[in-house]
Design an enzyme around this catalytic site. Structure first.
Site, PDB file in Angstrom:
ATOM      1  N   ASP A  42       0.768  -1.239   0.000  1.00  0.00           N
ATOM      2  CA  ASP A  42       0.000   0.000   0.000  1.00  0.00           C
ATOM      3  C   ASP A  42       0.804   1.297   0.000  1.00  0.00           C
ATOM      4  O   ASP A  42       0.562   2.188  -0.802  1.00  0.00           O
ATOM      5  CB  ASP A  42      -0.951   0.015   1.194  1.00  0.00           C
ATOM      6  CG  ASP A  42      -2.028  -1.044   1.084  1.00  0.00           C
ATOM      7  OD1 ASP A  42      -1.781  -2.069   0.424  1.00  0.00           O
ATOM      8  OD2 ASP A  42      -3.106  -0.863   1.659  1.00  0.00           O
TER       9      ASP A  42
ATOM     10  N   CYS B 103      -2.622  -8.309  -1.793  1.00  0.00           N
ATOM     11  CA  CYS B 103      -3.964  -8.891  -1.667  1.00  0.00           C
ATOM     12  C   CYS B 103      -4.728  -8.801  -2.979  1.00  0.00           C
ATOM     13  O   CYS B 103      -4.655  -7.812  -3.696  1.00  0.00           O
ATOM     14  CB  CYS B 103      -4.724  -8.227  -0.538  1.00  0.00           C
ATOM     15  SG  CYS B 103      -4.018  -8.572   1.091  1.00  0.00           S
TER      16      CYS B 103
ATOM     17  N   SER C 176      -9.592   1.537   3.466  1.00  0.00           N
ATOM     18  CA  SER C 176      -8.806   0.515   2.793  1.00  0.00           C
ATOM     19  C   SER C 176      -9.305   0.351   1.370  1.00  0.00           C
ATOM     20  O   SER C 176     -10.480   0.582   1.073  1.00  0.00           O
ATOM     21  CB  SER C 176      -8.938  -0.805   3.555  1.00  0.00           C
ATOM     22  OG  SER C 176      -8.540  -1.891   2.755  1.00  0.00           O
TER      23      SER C 176
END
Length: 615
Positions: A123, A195, A517
């Site tokens: 991220d 992810c 998120s």
């Protein structure tokens, strides 16, 4: 022509000491004159998106040296947002972006490196390295670790594709048995890689393709697939070529700031809107543009969001579609190709690998090329075997997904929606704007009005949701969680996940000066600017106030009279714009330093030293 930066430390009698130290790292006489290229790795055993990167830096280094350069590797830190989620560890996530950018600048400038290969993935690592690349402005190639394979689990006799968010939602959903939750937990994250949905990490790695700073396939080729090795090898060779073009041929077109221009940022944002990327990408693109000296603002994003359609929906917006499916449909260049056909892309811009983006599209867009090599590349499939080893399988789909009417990637004529996957809202509660991922919002709540339930921390909101204090029709307001107020602008994945687990995902709205998120879906509106801690109107909301949200018209309104708001503002000014109750939160010196220098989300939460009172 510009001189190689590294000659500052490798040439001249007075650099005998520096050369002696270089020799101690393995350099020889023949190396003093070659470009010194920093391999900026981010290996760590803390993060599944980075756990497989340990040997990949040296793989790139060998290619650099075979192509005529000298490679020197170092690592940055990397925070796993999923592991840091839901506790005070999340306070450190966004600040780590700036720490990464600074550490890259420190290492590269201290040692006078000539160019960089940035090996990122998750991220804040890609944005941090991107900010550094814009700041330093030397030749660079980005190559990420790649997406994780989607998980697979059999529940009640049926196979389901799943990811990290499914595990979070199931854990809070009492309709799942303990055995089912355990099965989901064990299956949700089966391999190394970022992810598997269109979360922040994958969104950012896709955007580097649109910016022109990475090779085609960077955002969508699975971490486990053998094809990804080609990207690492090619990055090593390519960066040496870019070096020679700049330092030996005076070709400034290869520099990051020459590639990532205003129009390139428009391309990246258009891609983000079209693919329904993470709202965090707005924060990071604004910050990268700031470092590049590009005046790219929330108003520009708003303008694009009104004309770019939503061409792809990936988890969390569509729970059964993951990055491996995007790759099968042609990857990021397939989406860029559809944007081009709709007249929504600047194709004359240079990239690190092609003369122009248009040239690259002719080669890599599966709808306009007949290249067997390209078609085979995008047939790369998941291996279906849990592993932490990169490039460990070479499975292929039998055929590509070229369906642009009902497939994973749509044409503009068959878009999921004419409005794009992200929108900027303005109003009296968000004068400088706020962001919503419309790709994850149910059509029935694109317009929503409800009473506010106000919480002054993420923890308080989570407790309220789990104990039934939040009901259908509510607007959950979480404030004092912005860049300064948190500090650190926490992600709110747990509140949104728990709303879904309680059956309220399409029945409530969530509004915050924090952020979300990339795994968030639902009517989740973040980045409210100005934030409460800076005197933003979100700090004036009281329980029961009616909040009106109108995504089609891009407005958000607090239905309270101006004179009442003025009275509340005077009261808050007297209190110093702080939460009513003291929060049980330890804020370290490092975080206080971050809060002292950071700015609002509308500016990308970049540093502004003018805020410091220095004698």
């Amino acid at each position: 022509m510009p001189a190689y930066r590294s000659r500052t430390t490798t040439h001249g009698r007075n650099m005998a000491g520096a050369r002696g130290l270089w020799r101690a790292t393995g350099m020889k006489d023949s190396d003093f004159g070659k470009p010194i290229i920093a391999v900026v790795n981010s290996f760590t055993q803390f993060v599944p998106g980075h756990v497989h990167l340990k040997d990949l830096g040296q793989m790139v280094a060998r290619e650099i040296e075979a192509a005529g350069g000298v490679a020197k590797e170092f690592n940055t830190i990397a925070v796993d947002d999923g592991i840091a989620m839901g506790h005070d560890g999340m306070l450190y996530s966004l600040p780590s972006r700036d720490l990464i950018a600074d550490s890259v600048e420190y290492m590269v400038n201290a040692h006078c490196a000539d160019a960089m290969v940035c090996i990122s993935n998750c991220d804040k690592i890609t944005p941090g390295m991107l900010m550094a690349a814009m700041r330093i402005n030397i030749p660079v190639v980005f190559v990420s670790g790649g997406p994780m394979e989607a998980g697979k689990v059999i529940l009640k006799g049926k196979e389901h594709a799943l990811d990290l968010v499914d595990a979070m939602v199931a854990a809070a959903d009492e309709s799942f048995t303990d055995e089912e939750v355990t099965a989901i937990e064990r299956s949700a994250c089966p391999t190394c890689g970022s992810c598997s949905g269109m979360f922040t990490a994958n969104s950012m790695n896709c955007l580097t393709e649109a910016l022109g700073l990475s090779l085609p396939g960077n955002g969508s080729t699975l971490a486990t697939h053998a094809d990804r090795q080609r990207l690492f090898l090619e990055a090593g060779r390519l960066v040496v070529d870019l070096c020679k073009r700049y330092y030996e041929q005076d070709d400034e077109s290869v520099l990051p700031r020459s590639i990532a221009t205003f129009e390139a940022f428009e391309n990246a944002m258009s891609l983000d809107i079209a693919m329904g990327g993470s709202t965090n990408t707005v924060l990071h693109l604004l910050a990268a543009a700031h470092e590049a000296g590009v005046n790219f603002t929330m108003s520009d994003i708003d303008h694009l969001s009104r004309k770019v359609p939503c061409l792809s929906k990936v988890a969390p917006a569509k729970s059964d579609v993951h990055m491996e499916d995007v790759h099968r449909a042609g990857g990021i260049y397939a989406i860029l190709g559809e944007l081009d056909r709709a007249g929504l892309l600047h194709t004359h811009l240079p990239t690190v690998h092609s003369r122009t983006l248009g040239d690259a599209l002719n080669q890599w867009d599966v709808k306009r090329t007949n290249s067997p090599t390209v078609q085979e590349f995008f047939r790369a499939a998941p291996g279906g075997v849990p592993t932490q080893v990169a490039f460990s399988q070479d499975r292929r789909w039998k055929e590509l997904d070229l369906d642009r009417e009902t497939g994973v990637i749509r044409s503009a004529e068959h878009a999921f929606s004419k409005d794009g996957g992200l929108a900027v809202l303005f109003g009296n509660i968000a004068r400088e704007g706020c962001i919503v991922k419309t790709a994850g919002v149910d059509d029935s709540i694109l317009k929503f009005t409800g009473p506010a339930k106000v919480y002054e921390s993420q923890d308080a909101a989570v407790t309220a949701i789990l104990t039934g204090q939040v009901t259908s029709g509510d607007v959950v307001v979480i404030r004092y969680e912005g860049p300064k107020g948190g500090p650190g602008m926490q992600e709110m994945l747990y509140p949104t996940s728990y709303l879904k687990s309680k059956g309220l995902g399409a029945a409530c709205a969530l509004l915050t000066d924090g952020r979300f998120s990339g795994g968030t879906s639902g009517l989740s509106i973040g980045h409210v600017s100005p934030e409460a801690a800076e005197g933003g109107e979100i700090g004036l909301v009281e329980n029961g106030d009616v909040i009106e949200i109108d995504i089609p018209n891009r407005t958000i309104h607090l239905a309270v009279a101006d004179d009442v708001l003025a009275q509340r503002r005077a009261e808050q000014e007297a209190k110093g714009w702080k939460p009513v109750k003291e929060r049980p939160r330890k804020v370290s010196t490092a975080l206080r330093a971050y809060a002292a220098m950071t700015t609002s989300a509308a500016r990308g939460a970049v540093r502004d030293l003018s805020q410091l009172k220095i004698d």
